[in-house]
Scaffold this motif. Sequence first.
Motif, PDB file in Angstrom:
ATOM      1  N   UNK A 127       0.834  -1.200   0.000  1.00 53.61           N
ATOM      2  CA  UNK A 127       0.000   0.000   0.000  1.00 53.61           C
ATOM      3  C   UNK A 127       0.874   1.257   0.000  1.00 53.61           C
ATOM      4  N   UNK A 128       1.937   1.205   0.769  1.00 52.57           N
ATOM      5  CA  UNK A 128       2.857   2.346   0.810  1.00 52.57           C
ATOM      6  C   UNK A 128       3.562   2.538  -0.528  1.00 52.57           C
ATOM      7  N   UNK A 129       3.952   1.433  -1.160  1.00 52.54           N
ATOM      8  CA  UNK A 129       4.609   1.520  -2.464  1.00 52.54           C
ATOM      9  C   UNK A 129       3.647   2.077  -3.509  1.00 52.54           C
ATOM     10  N   UNK A 131       1.273   4.112  -2.937  1.00 53.29           N
ATOM     11  CA  UNK A 131       1.129   5.542  -2.651  1.00 53.29           C
ATOM     12  C   UNK A 131       2.261   6.347  -3.294  1.00 53.29           C
ATOM     13  N   UNK A 132       3.480   5.812  -3.247  1.00 55.59           N
ATOM     14  CA  UNK A 132       4.595   6.537  -3.881  1.00 55.59           C
ATOM     15  C   UNK A 132       4.415   6.579  -5.394  1.00 55.59           C
ATOM     16  N   UNK A 133       3.784   5.553  -5.950  1.00 50.68           N
ATOM     17  CA  UNK A 133       3.513   5.528  -7.382  1.00 50.68           C
ATOM     18  C   UNK A 133       2.485   6.596  -7.738  1.00 50.68           C
ATOM     19  N   UNK A 134       1.490   6.786  -6.872  1.00 52.27           N
ATOM     20  CA  UNK A 134       0.508   7.867  -7.083  1.00 52.27           C
ATOM     21  C   UNK A 134       1.192   9.227  -7.025  1.00 52.27           C
ATOM     22  N   UNK A 135       2.101   9.383  -6.068  1.00 54.22           N
ATOM     23  CA  UNK A 135       2.850  10.634  -5.954  1.00 54.22           C
ATOM     24  C   UNK A 135       3.626  10.912  -7.244  1.00 54.22           C
ATOM     25  N   UNK A 136       4.188   9.854  -7.824  1.00 57.28           N
ATOM     26  CA  UNK A 136       4.975  10.001  -9.051  1.00 57.28           C
ATOM     27  C   UNK A 136       4.090  10.479 -10.204  1.00 57.28           C
ATOM     28  N   UNK A 151      12.650   8.918  -6.128  1.00 56.81           N
ATOM     29  CA  UNK A 151      13.558   8.411  -5.104  1.00 56.81           C
ATOM     30  C   UNK A 151      12.787   7.715  -3.975  1.00 56.81           C
ATOM     31  N   UNK A 152      11.607   8.248  -3.645  1.00 54.34           N
ATOM     32  CA  UNK A 152      10.791   7.665  -2.583  1.00 54.34           C
ATOM     33  C   UNK A 152      10.372   6.240  -2.952  1.00 54.34           C
ATOM     34  N   UNK A 153      10.018   6.028  -4.211  1.00 54.06           N
ATOM     35  CA  UNK A 153       9.606   4.705  -4.681  1.00 54.06           C
ATOM     36  C   UNK A 153      10.725   3.683  -4.444  1.00 54.06           C
ATOM     37  N   UNK A 154      11.929   4.033  -4.847  1.00 56.88           N
ATOM     38  CA  UNK A 154      13.064   3.122  -4.680  1.00 56.88           C
ATOM     39  C   UNK A 154      13.426   2.933  -3.205  1.00 56.88           C
ATOM     40  N   UNK A 155      13.274   4.000  -2.418  1.00 53.10           N
ATOM     41  CA  UNK A 155      13.583   3.909  -0.986  1.00 53.10           C
ATOM     42  C   UNK A 155      12.622   2.965  -0.273  1.00 53.10           C
ATOM     43  N   UNK A 156      11.346   2.985  -0.660  1.00 53.84           N
ATOM     44  CA  UNK A 156      10.368   2.096  -0.040  1.00 53.84           C
ATOM     45  C   UNK A 156      10.688   0.638  -0.369  1.00 53.84           C
ATOM     46  N   UNK A 159      13.375  -0.461   1.915  1.00 51.28           N
ATOM     47  CA  UNK A 159      12.862  -0.726   3.261  1.00 51.28           C
ATOM     48  C   UNK A 159      12.102  -2.051   3.317  1.00 51.28           C
ATOM     49  N   UNK A 160      11.422  -2.381   2.213  1.00 55.08           N
ATOM     50  CA  UNK A 160      10.636  -3.623   2.168  1.00 55.08           C
ATOM     51  C   UNK A 160      11.523  -4.860   2.291  1.00 55.08           C
ATOM     52  N   UNK A 161      12.812  -4.701   2.026  1.00 59.72           N
ATOM     53  CA  UNK A 161      13.727  -5.841   2.154  1.00 59.72           C
ATOM     54  C   UNK A 161      13.835  -6.312   3.594  1.00 59.72           C
TER      55      UNK A 161
END
Length: 238
Positions: A127-129, A131-136, A151-156, A159-161
């Motif tokens: 869901x968080x990922x 959301x970053x796609x919507x932001x993009x 950058x936020x998309x890749x950072x999430x 973190x998911x790792x």
Amino acid sequence: MEPVQKKKLYVEVLDRLMAAISTSEFPPGSQLPSEKELMTMIGVGRPSIREAMLTLQQMGLIRISHGERARVINPTPEVIVDQVSAAMVMMLATNSRGLEDLKEVRLLLETGLVRIATRRATAKSLERLAETLRHLREAKGDQARFVTADMEFHAVIAEMSGNSMIAAVAKGMLEWLSRFKRDLVAVKGAERLTVEEHERIYKAIAGGDAEGASAAMADHIGRANELYSKLAGSDGGS
């Protein structure tokens, strides 16, 4: 054979302080003794103490604030990566091979990272990922916002790792690349392509397709790397 070189005095002080920190004589969050107290305890002059303390600060092991005694910092991966960020950005700007090497590292790291993220994805992280796609998508046309969302998309994904060390390195790498990234969204069609590539990566992760996500990430980074090279070449770089 070379004769044994005598250590500089500040290095001996540094070794003593690092040993005290590593054995929890001075645990994270605690304050070190004052310069005067350290001079008495170790039996050296102020210059050696100050140089050792400065080195500890550069290593990310202590924080020195004006008017206060130095405080020991918990050496998290984020703190360690942050300590080398300025040097990395400088290397990218001055080393003819720096950007090429970093692009190669990014390809290897992120294609492997997205596999781990896919296998460990949860409903909340997806869901968080999303959301970053919507932001993009919403940021198209606004260069600064678009780069931030990218950058936020890749950072999430990092973190998911669930691996704090990998996540810290990945985020640091994105920060180092960001100075070059801002020019890329000015290239005609770059925003549209970036959104499409991110959508493919997201769909593969959400579908549990680790290999598909890795392939989509490789395509995305490969295309971005070509743009980095073209821009660097147009600027007279490598």
